[in-house]
Design an enzyme around this catalytic site. Structure first.
Site, PDB file in Angstrom:
ATOM      1  CE  LYS A  87      -4.468   1.109   0.566  1.00  0.00           C
ATOM      2  NZ  LYS A  87      -5.668   0.442   0.089  1.00  0.00           N
ATOM      3  N   GLY A 187     -24.109   3.626   5.388  1.00  0.00           N
ATOM      4  CA  GLY A 187     -23.246   4.165   4.338  1.00  0.00           C
ATOM      5  C   GLY A 187     -23.718   3.681   2.976  1.00  0.00           C
ATOM      6  CB  VAL A 188     -26.365   4.284   0.752  1.00  0.00           C
ATOM      7  CG1 VAL A 188     -27.010   3.130   1.478  1.00  0.00           C
ATOM      8  CG2 VAL A 188     -26.908   5.617   1.266  1.00  0.00           C
ATOM      9  N   GLY A 189     -22.766   4.941  -0.089  1.00  0.00           N
ATOM     10  CA  GLY A 189     -21.926   5.561  -1.111  1.00  0.00           C
ATOM     11  C   GLY A 189     -21.768   4.599  -2.276  1.00  0.00           C
ATOM     12  CE  LYS A 190     -16.096   5.363  -4.708  1.00  0.00           C
ATOM     13  NZ  LYS A 190     -15.977   6.419  -3.690  1.00  0.00           N
ATOM     14  CB  VAL A 191     -19.333  -0.297  -1.596  1.00  0.00           C
ATOM     15  CG1 VAL A 191     -19.601  -1.784  -1.372  1.00  0.00           C
ATOM     16  CG2 VAL A 191     -17.930  -0.097  -2.147  1.00  0.00           C
TER      17      VAL A 191
HETATM   18  N1  LIG Z   1     -14.902   1.105  -3.322  1.00  0.00           N
HETATM   19  C1  LIG Z   1     -14.378  -0.108  -3.217  1.00  0.00           C
HETATM   20  O1  LIG Z   1     -14.198  -0.805  -4.209  1.00  0.00           O
HETATM   21  C2  LIG Z   1     -14.020  -0.653  -1.864  1.00  0.00           C
HETATM   22  C3  LIG Z   1     -13.301  -1.859  -1.794  1.00  0.00           C
HETATM   23  C4  LIG Z   1     -13.020  -2.416  -0.545  1.00  0.00           C
HETATM   24  C5  LIG Z   1     -13.419  -1.756   0.600  1.00  0.00           C
HETATM   25  N2  LIG Z   1     -14.093  -0.565   0.508  1.00  0.00           N
HETATM   26  C6  LIG Z   1     -14.493   0.102   1.750  1.00  0.00           C
HETATM   27  O2  LIG Z   1     -15.920   0.211   1.788  1.00  0.00           O
HETATM   28  C7  LIG Z   1     -16.289   1.408   2.462  1.00  0.00           C
HETATM   29  C8  LIG Z   1     -17.174   2.247   1.554  1.00  0.00           C
HETATM   30  O3  LIG Z   1     -16.459   2.552   0.376  1.00  0.00           O
HETATM   31  P1  LIG Z   1     -17.111   3.450  -0.780  1.00  0.00           P
HETATM   32  O4  LIG Z   1     -16.204   3.318  -1.943  1.00  0.00           O
HETATM   33  O5  LIG Z   1     -18.560   3.108  -0.905  1.00  0.00           O
HETATM   34  O6  LIG Z   1     -16.945   4.889  -0.135  1.00  0.00           O
HETATM   35  P2  LIG Z   1     -17.877   6.162  -0.364  1.00  0.00           P
HETATM   36  O7  LIG Z   1     -17.116   7.319   0.174  1.00  0.00           O
HETATM   37  O8  LIG Z   1     -18.385   6.222  -1.774  1.00  0.00           O
HETATM   38  O9  LIG Z   1     -19.164   5.865   0.564  1.00  0.00           O
HETATM   39  C9  LIG Z   1     -19.129   5.934   1.942  1.00  0.00           C
HETATM   40  C10 LIG Z   1     -20.482   6.506   2.385  1.00  0.00           C
HETATM   41  O10 LIG Z   1     -20.516   6.456   3.810  1.00  0.00           O
HETATM   42  C11 LIG Z   1     -21.108   7.663   4.275  1.00  0.00           C
HETATM   43  N3  LIG Z   1     -20.671   7.879   5.651  1.00  0.00           N
HETATM   44  C12 LIG Z   1     -19.505   8.408   6.121  1.00  0.00           C
HETATM   45  N4  LIG Z   1     -19.501   8.438   7.453  1.00  0.00           N
HETATM   46  C13 LIG Z   1     -20.681   7.892   7.863  1.00  0.00           C
HETATM   47  C14 LIG Z   1     -21.255   7.630   9.128  1.00  0.00           C
HETATM   48  N5  LIG Z   1     -20.601   7.923  10.254  1.00  0.00           N
HETATM   49  N6  LIG Z   1     -22.476   7.076   9.161  1.00  0.00           N
HETATM   50  C15 LIG Z   1     -23.151   6.771   8.029  1.00  0.00           C
HETATM   51  N7  LIG Z   1     -22.655   7.001   6.802  1.00  0.00           N
HETATM   52  C16 LIG Z   1     -21.432   7.558   6.719  1.00  0.00           C
HETATM   53  C17 LIG Z   1     -20.623   8.717   3.295  1.00  0.00           C
HETATM   54  O11 LIG Z   1     -21.468   9.863   3.317  1.00  0.00           O
HETATM   55  C18 LIG Z   1     -20.698   7.957   1.975  1.00  0.00           C
HETATM   56  O12 LIG Z   1     -21.951   8.092   1.341  1.00  0.00           O
HETATM   57  C19 LIG Z   1     -14.970   2.092   2.876  1.00  0.00           C
HETATM   58  O13 LIG Z   1     -14.638   1.697   4.179  1.00  0.00           O
HETATM   59  C20 LIG Z   1     -13.970   1.506   1.893  1.00  0.00           C
HETATM   60  O14 LIG Z   1     -12.655   1.520   2.425  1.00  0.00           O
HETATM   61  C21 LIG Z   1     -14.405  -0.016  -0.692  1.00  0.00           C
END
Ligand SMILES: NC(=O)c1ccc[n+]([C@@H]2O[C@H](COP(=O)([O-])OP(=O)(O)OC[C@H]3O[C@@H](n4cnc5c(N)ncnc54)[C@H](O)[C@@H]3O)[C@@H](O)[C@H]2O)c1
Length: 364
Positions: A87, A187-191
């Site tokens: 990393k 957390g309803v972001g990208k994943v």
């Molecule tokens: N994107 C990937 O391919 C991937 C791969 C492995 C692991 N992850 C992990 O999955 C998690 C989510 O990743 P992502 O890409 O969806 O990120 P993202 O930033 O798109 O989504 C995260 C969401 O969580 C919300 N959030 C932040 N703090 C919060 C809280 N205290 N309570 C409720 N919601 C909250 C944010 O507003 C956002 O909508 C992260 O921990 C990331 O490290 C992601």
């Protein structure tokens, strides 16, 4: 005069004692200050993203990169990939200091490692940034679709989490489905949003929360049957069958364990357990924890596939196997009487040792 090594104050070497290599990269004109950590190359070149973040101190940056690179080695091992774990972190606010020149300077340092470390996107870096890095460096993945990249890795991350959750459902309720279950997604972001869609299609009742109201509104516009709750504390303490942390690390602490009614914890967030010992507390309360790095490996599988010339279908099939891997982790945990987090580490270490040993066979 010789110095007794035991009298030297402990520092980087002790903190990174189990890492193969830690590289500090500095380019003053561009402001680049980066640390690349290679935990293990037992299974192949170390792959892991570059986090660009305004760390409070160099110590924080070092701790982060050491933890994250170790996690990548375990993730790659259990995902069955021929990759080690590494990393990188770039210290600074990407909104202020990220430039083409800085990224290309970084690319030259990655190139200088001659393929011991492959980089990709992480928090604070994008596929477009990887295209810049790749102008100076051959060891880059997670690139834009226009440059042969795989695009958004969250699609297969969510798919893998869903497979892991199905495996947990089978162990808990006897059938590999979330049909009729109540799943809380924090957390309803990208994943998270992709995960919610899989759950709805599988027949689950889904509750969500997010600190960003726009993320919830966008999801509900698309999937109106999804219910929103005020915050994570409300979600966790309500009646749930499954809790899926999909926001930040450290989501499962002692208070959450005490409040949970869910029988399963399975989500995308990295480093979900707030501290050592939480895995045992979950087990003692009868909560099945699907280890984060086992179920969220779909994104790594996707960017790793790019190194072979990306095929979405091949990567999807690999991510589907997260179901079997999660089931193996639960089976070993039951056999050896340990929490699934411990069983996952054992399986990952076993593969690193057994397959890594083969390199000692001279092939001429
Ligand atoms: N994107 C990937 O391919 C991937 C791969 C492995 C692991 N992850 C992990 O999955 C998690 C989510 O990743 P992502 O890409 O969806 O990120 P993202 O930033 O798109 O989504 C995260 C969401 O969580 C919300 N959030 C932040 N703090 C919060 C809280 N205290 N309570 C409720 N919601 C909250 C944010 O507003 C956002 O909508 C992260 O921990 C990331 O490290 C992601």
């Amino acid at each position: 005069m010789t110095t007794d090594p035991r009298s030297i104050p402990t520092g980087v070497f002790e903190r990174a004692a189990r890492h193969e290599q830690v590289v500090f990269c500095h380019d003053e004109p561009t402001g680049l200050r980066a640390i690349i950590a290679v935990y293990s190359t037992a299974l192949g070149p170390a792959l892991g993203g570059t986090r660009f973040y305004p760390y409070g101190s160099e110590q924080d940056a070092l701790d982060d990169v050491l933890n994250l690179s170790r996690g990548m080695a375990y993730k790659a091992s259990l995902a069955g990939l021929d990759l080690g774990g590494g990393k990188a972190v770039i210290i600074g606010d990407p909104a202020r200091i990220k430039t083409e020149a800085l990224l290309r300077a970084y690319g030259r340092f990655v190139q200088s490692m001659h393929g011991r470390y492959y980089t990709a996107c992480d928090v604070g870096t994008t596929s477009e940034d990887m295209d810049h890095v790749a102008r100076e460096c051959s060891y880059v993945t997670g690139r834009t679709v226009a440059h042969g990249g795989a695009g958004d890795s969250s699609v297969l991350t969510a798919y893998g989490v869903f497979q892991g959750m199905r495996a947990a459902a089978e162990v808990t309720w006897g059938a590999p489905t979330l049909r009729g279950r109540t799943v809380g997604v924090a957390g309803v972001g990208k994943v998270g949003r992709h995960l919610v869609r899989h759950l709805v299609e599988d027949g689950a009742r889904v509750l969500v929360t997010d600190v960003n109201p726009a993320a919830v509104a966008a999801l509900r516009a698309d999937l109106p049957d999804v219910h929103a709750v005020a915050d994570t504390a409300t979600l966790v303490s309500g009646p749930l069958d499954v809790y899926a942390p999909c926001a930040l690390g450290g989501a499962v602490d002692d208070d959450v364990v005490a409040a949970l009614s869910a029988r399963i914890v399975c989500g995308a967030a990295n480093n979900q357990l707030a501290h050592e010992g939480v895995e045992k507390r979950l087990q003692d309360r009868g909560v099945l924890y699907a280890p984060d790095y086992v179920v969220n490996a779909g994104g790594l599988i996707q960017v790793a596939d790019e190194l072979e010339g990306f095929s979405f279908e091949r990567a999807r099939q690999r991510a589907e196997r997260i179901f079997d891997t999660t089931a193996r982790v639960f089976a070993l945990a039951a056999d050896e009487g340990v929490p699934p987090a411990v069983a996952a580490d054992r399986l990952a270490e076993r593969r690193m040792t057994e397959v890594g040993r083969l390199r000692s066979i001279w092939v001429g």
